[in-house]
Motif scaffolding. Structure first.
Motif, mmCIF file in Angstrom:
data_model
loop_
_atom_site.group_PDB
_atom_site.id
_atom_site.type_symbol
_atom_site.label_atom_id
_atom_site.label_comp_id
_atom_site.label_asym_id
_atom_site.label_seq_id
_atom_site.Cartn_x
_atom_site.Cartn_y
_atom_site.Cartn_z
ATOM 1 N N UNK A 278 0.715 -1.122 -0.159
ATOM 2 C CA UNK A 278 -0.015 0.028 0.014
ATOM 3 C C UNK A 278 0.822 1.296 -0.069
ATOM 4 N N UNK A 279 1.779 1.289 0.807
ATOM 5 C CA UNK A 279 2.977 2.467 0.683
ATOM 6 C C UNK A 279 3.342 2.606 -0.577
ATOM 7 N N UNK A 280 3.896 1.638 -1.139
ATOM 8 C CA UNK A 280 4.567 1.636 -2.726
ATOM 9 C C UNK A 280 3.541 2.264 -3.462
ATOM 10 N N UNK A 281 2.010 1.899 -3.370
ATOM 11 C CA UNK A 281 1.281 2.544 -4.225
ATOM 12 C C UNK A 281 1.051 3.979 -4.059
ATOM 13 N N UNK A 282 0.996 4.265 -2.597
ATOM 14 C CA UNK A 282 0.843 5.912 -2.260
ATOM 15 C C UNK A 282 2.171 6.576 -2.829
ATOM 16 N N UNK A 283 3.325 6.126 -2.664
ATOM 17 C CA UNK A 283 4.515 6.695 -3.110
ATOM 18 C C UNK A 283 4.372 6.994 -4.749
ATOM 19 N N UNK A 284 3.785 6.068 -5.384
ATOM 20 C CA UNK A 284 3.760 6.001 -6.918
ATOM 21 C C UNK A 284 2.773 7.201 -7.300
ATOM 22 N N UNK A 285 1.809 7.215 -6.395
ATOM 23 C CA UNK A 285 0.790 8.257 -6.659
ATOM 24 C C UNK A 285 1.215 9.683 -6.401
ATOM 25 N N UNK A 286 2.250 9.751 -5.520
ATOM 26 C CA UNK A 286 2.855 10.954 -5.216
ATOM 27 C C UNK A 286 3.911 11.603 -6.057
ATOM 28 N N UNK A 287 4.327 10.784 -7.118
ATOM 29 C CA UNK A 287 5.422 11.325 -8.240
ATOM 30 C C UNK A 287 4.909 11.137 -9.565
ATOM 31 N N UNK A 288 3.579 10.472 -9.611
ATOM 32 C CA UNK A 288 3.051 10.633 -10.948
ATOM 33 C C UNK A 288 3.170 9.028 -11.557
ATOM 34 N N UNK A 289 3.406 8.022 -10.836
ATOM 35 C CA UNK A 289 3.731 6.587 -11.292
ATOM 36 C C UNK A 289 2.370 5.718 -11.360
ATOM 37 N N UNK A 290 2.047 4.748 -11.883
ATOM 38 C CA UNK A 290 0.903 3.914 -11.616
ATOM 39 C C UNK A 290 1.067 3.170 -10.503
ATOM 40 N N UNK A 291 0.109 2.552 -9.790
ATOM 41 C CA UNK A 291 0.088 1.540 -8.633
ATOM 42 C C UNK A 291 0.883 0.537 -8.634
#
Length: 440
Positions: A278-291
């Motif tokens: 989940x944290x990895x998905x949130x990190x992705x969303x904070x820099x413009x990457x896919x989940x």
């Protein structure tokens, strides 16, 4: 290293071997990781960075006890495309952030109540058809990419030939290649299709020549590059996908437990693993990457090499982040013809759908029972048919989200529900037969 020896989770290989082993994981995840952003219109370079950062965060959250690599999730392709149309990429990234939060909430619930409640909520009779919907819902996208000139509806035999050659090489690599090479059929397919497309004049290398060696990719950072916009409609499109990818995550942990020989399904480890995802998905969303999601190909690399070191996984993550800042690599990825990705997608999206069917078969879901037949039938028609509920001008529950919601509801209210869930046996085969991982 002897063929039968293994490298433990906390062992550090010698520098040269360390680099080579980490590069193997890069090759394993590369094709699928760049395909997802390519399809939805995000930056492949950012996807490499977000996958690398997400993997490092995962290793920290799991306290270096679970060797897993995280990359772009296929399950979010259609929802991100729909969310982009509804509210733009900015709103889609907010939706992805909330999907990551769902993982955190589930981790807390597993900590308090254990795992059974989740497996009862999403038994194979629900999760299987939803995964089928994910794959078949993308079938039209794959075929359009393979057949038409990009940006138009004009049929092109030349583009179709590129897609078919890419597909053929990918299939050959999947069936006939052995060992590690059998884990990277997507990479072989993309390389072969790219070479053929270059020969027939569909590749323009000018962007590669013009690109800088060091280049900051197109990061999307909230309150820096854009102001986040909250949309209930986008949330309703993206967040329900997390329920399905959670099932996939648990399946991967079962496989990983067998491969490594340690029980990663214990509540303390599983809750940390889900939280890390989940944290990895949130990190992705904070820099413009896919989940992000755990990758079956990289679990397959572990199975073949018997190298379970988190330092090797971490090394691959660092290399992926560095690749994201190499401008010529980003430019080279951007020159891949759409038809090449279309050819790969034909197989990958079919595999996703087939993996949902396989889940039902391996879990012995009896479609002779009216209850199971009704649940699966309704999910398939609602999801593939594109049904939606217009709650308000802003909020629409549609497609896979609606299918998943109705499936869960039917499973809870229809009489005759037996205790069922994912079982260990269905995941005990090695993942060398899988691509990016089912609903990944």
């Amino acid at each position: 290293m002897n063929k039968n020896e293994s490298v433990g989770i906390r062992e550090i290989p010698k520098p040269g071997k360390w680099l080579a082993l980490s590069l193997q994981h890069i090759f394993a995840m590369f094709g699928a990781t760049i395909l997802v952003p390519f399809l939805v219109g995000l930056s492949p370079a950012v996807a490499l960075i977000s996958g690398g950062l997400g993997t490092l965060a995962y290793l920290l959250i799991t306290r270096g006890r679970i060797p897993a690599y995280l990359g772009s999730s296929f399950a979010f392709i259609a929802p991100i495309i729909s969310a982009k149309m509804a509210g733009g990429f900015e709103a889609a990234m907010v939706g992805c952030f909330f999907a990551g939060l769902v993982y955190g909430i589930v981790a807390l619930l597993i900590h308090k109540y254990g795992l059974n409640w989740l497996l009862q909520l999403l038994p194979p009779v629900v999760a299987g058809p939803v995964i089928i919907v994910i794959g078949l819902g993308l079938a039209g996208t794959a075929v359009d990419m393979a057949m038409f000139i990009p940006g138009s509806e004009e049929y092109s035999l030349m583009h179709l030939s590129v897609a078919l050659i890419t597909l053929a090489i990918t299939i050959i690599a999947s069936i006939y290649f052995k060992g590690f090479f059998s884990l990277v059929p997507i990479l072989f397919g993309i390389l072969a299709g790219y070479i053929y497309a270059f020969i027939i004049g569909l590749v323009d290398l000018a962007p590669v020549r013009e690109a800088q060696w060091f280049q900051v990719p197109d990061l999307m950072v909230p309150f820096v590059t854009y102001t986040p916009t909250f949309s209930w409609g986008v949330i309703a499109i993206i967040v329900p996908v997390a329920t399905v990818t959670l099932t996939e995550h648990i399946g991967h942990q079962m496989v990983l437990s067998k491969v490594v020989g340690k029980n990663f399904m214990e509540t303390p480890l599983l809750k940390r693993s889900i939280l890390g995802d989940g944290v990895a998905t949130m990190i992705a969303s904070l820099i413009g990457g896919p989940p992000n999601t755990t990758y079956g190909e990289n679990i397959g690399v572990l199975a073949i090499t018997k190298v379970f070191s988190i330092f090797v996984i971490g090394g691959a993550a660092v290399i992926a982040v560095l690749f994201g800042f190499i401008g010529k690599i980003s430019a080279l990825i951007s020159t891949i013809p759409t038809a090449v990705m279309g050819g790969v997608s034909i197989l990958l999206f079919g595999i996703i759908a087939s993996s949902g069917l396989r889940m039902m078969i391996d879990s012995k879901v009896d479609l002779g029972e009216k209850r199971n037949l009704i649940i699966s039938s309704v999910i398939l028609v609602l999801g593939i048919g594109g049904a939606f509920i217009q709650v308000s001008d802003e909020l629409q529950i549609a497609g896979m989200s609606l299918a998943a919601f109705v499936g869960v509801l039917l499973n809870l209210i229809l009489p005759g529900r037996e205790k069922q869930g994912l079982n260990m046996e269905m995941f005990e085969e090695t993942t060398t037969e899988k691509s990016d991982g089912s609903a990944a």
